[in-house]
Scaffold this motif. Structure first.
Motif, mmCIF file in Angstrom:
data_model
loop_
_atom_site.group_PDB
_atom_site.id
_atom_site.type_symbol
_atom_site.label_atom_id
_atom_site.label_comp_id
_atom_site.label_asym_id
_atom_site.label_seq_id
_atom_site.Cartn_x
_atom_site.Cartn_y
_atom_site.Cartn_z
ATOM 1 N N VAL A 107 -1.473 -2.482 -1.926
ATOM 2 C CA VAL A 107 -1.001 -0.957 -1.519
ATOM 3 C C VAL A 107 -0.218 -1.210 -0.213
ATOM 4 C CG1 VAL A 107 -2.182 1.178 -0.620
ATOM 5 C CG2 VAL A 107 -2.966 0.026 -2.663
ATOM 6 N N TYR A 108 -0.731 -1.872 0.943
ATOM 7 C CA TYR A 108 0.003 -1.934 2.218
ATOM 8 C C TYR A 108 1.323 -2.711 1.681
ATOM 9 C CZ TYR A 108 -3.839 -0.432 4.772
ATOM 10 O OH TYR A 108 -5.111 0.527 5.206
ATOM 11 N N LEU A 109 1.568 -3.795 0.768
ATOM 12 C CA LEU A 109 2.616 -4.261 0.636
ATOM 13 C C LEU A 109 3.665 -3.243 0.142
ATOM 14 C CD1 LEU A 109 4.602 -6.672 0.198
ATOM 15 C CD2 LEU A 109 3.234 -7.054 -2.262
ATOM 16 N N SER A 162 8.782 1.684 3.046
ATOM 17 C CA SER A 162 9.015 2.425 4.368
ATOM 18 C C SER A 162 10.453 1.983 5.017
ATOM 19 C CB SER A 162 7.995 2.210 5.501
ATOM 20 O OG SER A 162 7.789 0.951 5.753
ATOM 21 N N VAL A 163 10.487 0.484 4.611
ATOM 22 C CA VAL A 163 11.872 -0.134 5.218
ATOM 23 C C VAL A 163 12.934 0.053 4.386
ATOM 24 C CG1 VAL A 163 13.119 -2.626 5.483
ATOM 25 C CG2 VAL A 163 10.428 -2.206 6.094
ATOM 26 N N LEU A 164 12.841 0.172 2.795
ATOM 27 C CA LEU A 164 13.846 0.636 2.197
ATOM 28 C C LEU A 164 14.417 1.991 2.320
ATOM 29 C CD1 LEU A 164 12.738 -1.144 -1.167
ATOM 30 C CD2 LEU A 164 14.336 -2.141 0.527
ATOM 31 N N ALA A 165 13.287 2.839 2.539
ATOM 32 C CA ALA A 165 13.675 4.350 3.118
ATOM 33 C C ALA A 165 14.389 4.432 4.360
ATOM 34 C CB ALA A 165 12.490 5.102 2.878
ATOM 35 N N GLY A 166 14.347 3.594 5.234
ATOM 36 C CA GLY A 166 14.776 3.671 6.480
ATOM 37 C C GLY A 166 14.000 4.232 7.563
ATOM 38 N N ARG A 208 15.191 -3.682 14.642
ATOM 39 C CA ARG A 208 14.285 -4.269 15.123
ATOM 40 C C ARG A 208 12.748 -3.867 14.769
ATOM 41 N NH1 ARG A 208 15.096 -3.771 21.736
ATOM 42 N NH2 ARG A 208 12.944 -4.855 21.846
ATOM 43 N N TYR A 209 12.561 -2.535 14.325
ATOM 44 C CA TYR A 209 11.316 -1.947 14.021
ATOM 45 C C TYR A 209 11.374 -2.487 12.490
ATOM 46 C CZ TYR A 209 9.762 0.485 17.899
ATOM 47 O OH TYR A 209 9.459 1.026 19.165
ATOM 48 N N ALA A 210 12.646 -2.482 11.990
ATOM 49 C CA ALA A 210 12.707 -3.180 10.500
ATOM 50 C C ALA A 210 12.204 -4.339 10.091
ATOM 51 C CB ALA A 210 13.992 -2.588 9.845
#
Length: 249
Positions: A130-132, A138-142, A179-181
């Protein structure tokens, strides 16, 4: 996160906002700290013991008892209950222990109902999956989840604007978003590695190896990823926040 330190992200190791910001921090709060402390990130010795003891006892008792399931379940459950009782008696924050008890309890029930020892670890595999998916999405959504967490845990925000002002600050900065990505990709890699190693062991009912892998890829790997995340984002919020005017003499 299933194997991550279970202390709530918004709670400080010493109960104060200032020291966590200037020193280390527990769990995901360590990402905002000026200095990274492995001990504080994993919740100290007590957090380490509370996280490791149930799974370790399950594997040891299971092997010593001749691969009998019930004694192993009793040992793991007892370790989780003792952690909660000790915290309640000492009147220390028990959220971490209760969270651990919940996870252990689900594992105990699943294994007891199925009669299969490997099902004790099934809940951890599900939560990692689930976390994966969540981190990857979240990354793909920006909107990388590490940026959201780091921003929301900065209670003051730029010029005291609150946590959402911190989120807005990095959202408006392309370099900070990158950086957060990258930091979030580190968490994606961790969850993927856990599943890649542990799912085959689960499917083949390799209980001892599965328990060993879970322990080895639990807090040690979480601490490593927290450190990598801290390296990528440390000082980013403070460095780019507008400076406060000096206080009047």
């Amino acid at each position: 996160m299933s194997e991550t330190p279970r202390e709530p992200a918004g709670e400080l190791a010493d109960g104060t906002e200032t020291q966590a910001a200037e020193g280390g921090g527990r769990g995901l709060r360590a990402i905002n700290a000026e200095q990274f402390s492995v001990a504080e990130a994993v919740g100290g010795v007590r957090g380490l013991v509370e996280s490791v003891a149930p799974g370790l006892l399950f594997v040891v008792v299971y092997l010593v008892a001749g691969q009998r399931l019930m004694p192993a379940l009793v040992g793991a459950g007892a370790a989780a209950v003792v952690a909660v009782v000790v915290r309640l008696v000492q009147r220390t924050p028990a959220t971490q222990a209760f969270s651990g008890l919940l996870g252990v309890g689900i594992g105990v029930v699943w294994a007891w109902r199925s009669g299969e020892a490997q099902d004790y670890f099934a809940y951890g595999l599900v939560t990692n999956a689930v976390y994966l998916v969540g981190c990857l999405a979240s990354v793909l959504a920006g909107w990388p989840v590490v940026g959201l967490v780091a921003g929301l845990l900065r209670a003051d925000g730029p010029l005291g604007g609150g946590p959402w002002s911190s989120v807005a600050a990095w959202r408006a900065d392309r370099q900070l978003r990158r950086r957060y990505a990258w930091a979030t990709w580190a968490w994606v890699a961790m969850f993927a590695a856990r599943l890649a190693v542990q799912v085959p062991l689960y499917r083949n009912a390799e209980v001892a190896w599965l328990g060993t892998a879970k322990l080895a890829m639990g807090l040690p790997l979480t601490a490593l990823v927290l450190w990598v995340s801290w390296l990528l984002v440390r000082g980013s919020g403070a460095a780019r926040a507008p400076a406060r005017p000096p206080a009047a003499p």
